[in-house]
Design a protein around this motif. Structure first.
Motif, mmCIF file in Angstrom:
data_model
loop_
_atom_site.group_PDB
_atom_site.id
_atom_site.type_symbol
_atom_site.label_atom_id
_atom_site.label_comp_id
_atom_site.label_asym_id
_atom_site.label_seq_id
_atom_site.Cartn_x
_atom_site.Cartn_y
_atom_site.Cartn_z
ATOM 1 N N GLU A 127 140.848 157.063 47.704
ATOM 2 C CA GLU A 127 141.660 157.214 48.901
ATOM 3 C C GLU A 127 141.830 158.693 49.224
ATOM 4 O O GLU A 127 142.049 159.511 48.326
ATOM 5 C CB GLU A 127 143.021 156.553 48.690
ATOM 6 C CG GLU A 127 143.883 156.570 49.933
ATOM 7 C CD GLU A 127 145.187 155.823 49.728
ATOM 8 O OE1 GLU A 127 145.150 154.585 49.660
ATOM 9 O OE2 GLU A 127 146.225 156.501 49.625
ATOM 10 N N PHE A 128 141.727 159.008 50.526
ATOM 11 C CA PHE A 128 141.849 160.381 51.004
ATOM 12 C C PHE A 128 142.783 160.391 52.211
ATOM 13 O O PHE A 128 142.809 159.436 52.980
ATOM 14 C CB PHE A 128 140.478 160.925 51.448
ATOM 15 C CG PHE A 128 139.430 160.866 50.372
ATOM 16 C CD1 PHE A 128 139.218 161.943 49.527
ATOM 17 C CD2 PHE A 128 138.662 159.721 50.204
ATOM 18 C CE1 PHE A 128 138.254 161.881 48.525
ATOM 19 C CE2 PHE A 128 137.693 159.653 49.211
ATOM 20 C CZ PHE A 128 137.491 160.730 48.370
ATOM 21 N N THR A 174 143.450 162.686 55.603
ATOM 22 C CA THR A 174 142.984 163.793 56.433
ATOM 23 C C THR A 174 144.041 164.041 57.505
ATOM 24 O O THR A 174 144.744 163.117 57.918
ATOM 25 C CB THR A 174 141.617 163.495 57.073
ATOM 26 O OG1 THR A 174 141.719 162.356 57.945
ATOM 27 C CG2 THR A 174 140.560 163.227 56.007
ATOM 28 N N LEU A 224 135.045 164.969 55.369
ATOM 29 C CA LEU A 224 134.927 163.918 54.361
ATOM 30 C C LEU A 224 133.634 163.124 54.575
ATOM 31 O O LEU A 224 132.924 162.826 53.615
ATOM 32 C CB LEU A 224 136.142 162.996 54.401
ATOM 33 C CG LEU A 224 136.154 161.872 53.374
ATOM 34 C CD1 LEU A 224 136.049 162.399 51.943
ATOM 35 C CD2 LEU A 224 137.405 161.016 53.554
ATOM 36 N N ARG A 276 144.413 157.788 56.742
ATOM 37 C CA ARG A 276 144.193 157.380 55.356
ATOM 38 C C ARG A 276 142.802 156.766 55.336
ATOM 39 O O ARG A 276 142.533 155.784 56.026
ATOM 40 C CB ARG A 276 145.221 156.353 54.890
ATOM 41 C CG ARG A 276 144.938 155.841 53.460
ATOM 42 C CD ARG A 276 145.959 154.816 53.001
ATOM 43 N NE ARG A 276 147.284 155.421 52.920
ATOM 44 C CZ ARG A 276 148.306 155.121 53.739
ATOM 45 N NH1 ARG A 276 148.164 154.223 54.684
ATOM 46 N NH2 ARG A 276 149.465 155.728 53.602
#
Length: 145
Positions: free
Chosen positions: A2-3, A5, A14, A131
């Protein structure tokens, strides 16, 4: 994985990082509402594949092809398709045989035709924040992301 931004540029970055570890024939199954950032993520993918063409949404064309990079990138929008039968009618097998990356928006409309995809879910947290969850299938490793 999970990232989070906080702007379109981070979403693109990404996508660029992911592109650098993808192999020929990879399918990316996008999930996310309208305006979530799927095309921004794809712009980053294209940059990570060394494609220099302008990336636009394939909403009205069903698929955009970007051929100038390390691997071809095929960006699909399945919003108007109702089943995987429609997908095969537009030549899905031919795209798979070309050994590129297939990035598929509205993948849930044709999920039964997507073999071993990497799922990219983009959720809008706020006006600029997203997300992004990237999940591999059991056959696709994401080493190095």
């Amino acid at each position: 994985m999970e990232f989070i931004t906080n702007c379109p540029e981070e979403t693109e970055a990404l996508g660029e990082r992911l592109a650098k570890i993808l192999t020929p024939g990879t399918i990316l199954a996008y999930r996310g509402d309208l305006g979530a950032g799927k095309t921004a993520f794809t712009r980053g993918l294209a940059r990570g594949l060394d494609c220099r063409e302008q990336v636009t949404s394939p909403t009205y064309t069903i698929v955009n092809e970007y051929l100038g990079g390390r691997l071809p990138l095929f960006h699909f929008d399945m919003y108007r398709l109702r089943s995987s039968d429609d997908l095969f009618d537009i030549g899905w097998d031919d795209y798979l045989d070309r050994g590129g990356i297939c990035a598929v928006e509205w993948s849930e409309n044709v999920a039964d035709a997507l073999e071993d995809p990497i799922t990219v879910t983009i959720e809008k947290i706020s006006e600029n924040s997203r997300r992004i969850t990237i999940e591999r299938s059991e056959h696709n490793a994401l080493t190095g992301l």
